[in-house]
Design a protein around this motif. Structure first.
Motif, mmCIF file in Angstrom:
data_model
loop_
_atom_site.group_PDB
_atom_site.id
_atom_site.type_symbol
_atom_site.label_atom_id
_atom_site.label_comp_id
_atom_site.label_asym_id
_atom_site.label_seq_id
_atom_site.Cartn_x
_atom_site.Cartn_y
_atom_site.Cartn_z
ATOM 1 N N LEU A 48 1.124 4.042 -2.964
ATOM 2 C CA LEU A 48 0.878 5.480 -2.770
ATOM 3 C C LEU A 48 2.052 6.320 -3.260
ATOM 4 O O LEU A 48 1.861 7.381 -3.874
ATOM 5 C CB LEU A 48 0.585 5.772 -1.295
ATOM 6 C CG LEU A 48 -0.798 5.339 -0.802
ATOM 7 C CD1 LEU A 48 -0.882 5.448 0.710
ATOM 8 C CD2 LEU A 48 -1.880 6.178 -1.455
ATOM 9 N N GLN A 86 2.570 4.948 5.499
ATOM 10 C CA GLN A 86 2.164 3.548 5.323
ATOM 11 C C GLN A 86 3.366 2.613 5.440
ATOM 12 O O GLN A 86 3.291 1.563 6.067
ATOM 13 C CB GLN A 86 1.481 3.344 3.958
ATOM 14 C CG GLN A 86 0.076 3.865 3.896
ATOM 15 C CD GLN A 86 -0.844 3.088 4.810
ATOM 16 O OE1 GLN A 86 -0.823 1.862 4.862
ATOM 17 N NE2 GLN A 86 -1.653 3.807 5.557
ATOM 18 N N ALA A 100 1.936 6.264 -6.985
ATOM 19 C CA ALA A 100 0.863 7.144 -7.454
ATOM 20 C C ALA A 100 1.286 8.607 -7.361
ATOM 21 O O ALA A 100 0.971 9.414 -8.238
ATOM 22 C CB ALA A 100 -0.403 6.906 -6.643
ATOM 23 N N ALA A 101 2.009 8.945 -6.284
ATOM 24 C CA ALA A 101 2.482 10.320 -6.130
ATOM 25 C C ALA A 101 3.428 10.698 -7.271
ATOM 26 O O ALA A 101 3.319 11.785 -7.849
ATOM 27 C CB ALA A 101 3.186 10.487 -4.785
ATOM 28 N N ALA A 124 1.955 10.627 2.759
ATOM 29 C CA ALA A 124 0.985 9.558 3.034
ATOM 30 C C ALA A 124 1.600 8.184 2.756
ATOM 31 O O ALA A 124 1.420 7.244 3.535
ATOM 32 C CB ALA A 124 -0.275 9.758 2.195
ATOM 33 N N GLY A 125 2.338 8.059 1.670
ATOM 34 C CA GLY A 125 2.998 6.788 1.351
ATOM 35 C C GLY A 125 4.074 6.433 2.357
ATOM 36 O O GLY A 125 4.204 5.273 2.761
ATOM 37 N N LEU A 166 1.098 13.458 -1.135
ATOM 38 C CA LEU A 166 1.017 12.029 -1.476
ATOM 39 C C LEU A 166 2.247 11.259 -0.994
ATOM 40 O O LEU A 166 2.135 10.128 -0.511
ATOM 41 C CB LEU A 166 0.847 11.856 -2.985
ATOM 42 C CG LEU A 166 -0.511 12.281 -3.545
ATOM 43 C CD1 LEU A 166 -0.496 12.231 -5.065
ATOM 44 C CD2 LEU A 166 -1.612 11.396 -2.990
ATOM 45 N N THR A 209 0.833 -1.205 0.000
ATOM 46 C CA THR A 209 0.000 0.000 0.000
ATOM 47 C C THR A 209 0.867 1.255 0.000
ATOM 48 O O THR A 209 0.617 2.188 -0.775
ATOM 49 C CB THR A 209 -0.928 0.018 1.232
ATOM 50 O OG1 THR A 209 -1.755 -1.140 1.198
ATOM 51 C CG2 THR A 209 -1.798 1.255 1.254
#
Length: 138
Positions: A55, A109, A58-59, A105-106, A102, A51
């Motif tokens: 992330l 995780q 994705a960022a 956030a990654g 982003l 996850t």
């Protein structure tokens, strides 16, 4: 898993061989259970790594795609009221802020999954060893 007969307290007429055999079976069952717990815990940590990595990916992808699709039009729109260099700087700052959120956030995780050690299993095994040592001294 163990039957009632395997869990009963030792009696005076049981041989040492029977007691050792029973202890061996119980230790084997305990080790199998601890291995199952370790597998489950590492699987959960692996999901968190996935996850977090997703992330972060994705960022990065969002940063590139947004930069390609929006930068030119945003700079051109701002250039109607500001110099071109100022318009480009403003658009770049906004894109950097989105990518930063982003990435944070990654990173959170991934931090939740580190260290990739089955902590619950380790503490459970330590408790089991302590219990075995305590019972052996009785």
């Amino acid at each position: 898993m163990s039957s009632t007969a395997e869990r009963r307290p030792p009696t005076a007429d049981e041989s040492v061989g029977v007691l050792v055999s029973r202890a061996s079976e119980q230790i084997s069952a305990l080790v199998r259970e601890e291995m199952r717990l370790a597998r489950a815990e590492l699987g959960e940590k692996g999901k968190r790594f996935g996850t977090g990595g997703g992330l972060l990916g994705a960022a990065a992808l969002l940063g590139v795609l947004v930069a390609q699709a929006v930068v030119v039009s945003a700079v051109a729109a701002l250039a109607l009221v500001l110099p071109v260099w100022a318009s480009a700087l403003i658009v770049a700052a906004v894109l950097a802020a989105i990518a930063g959120v982003l990435a944070v956030a990654g990173k959170k995780q991934i931090a939740r999954a580190v260290p990739p050690v089955p902590e619950q299993t380790v503490s459970s095994v330590k408790a089991d060893v302590a219990e075995i040592k305590e019972r052996a001294h009785r």
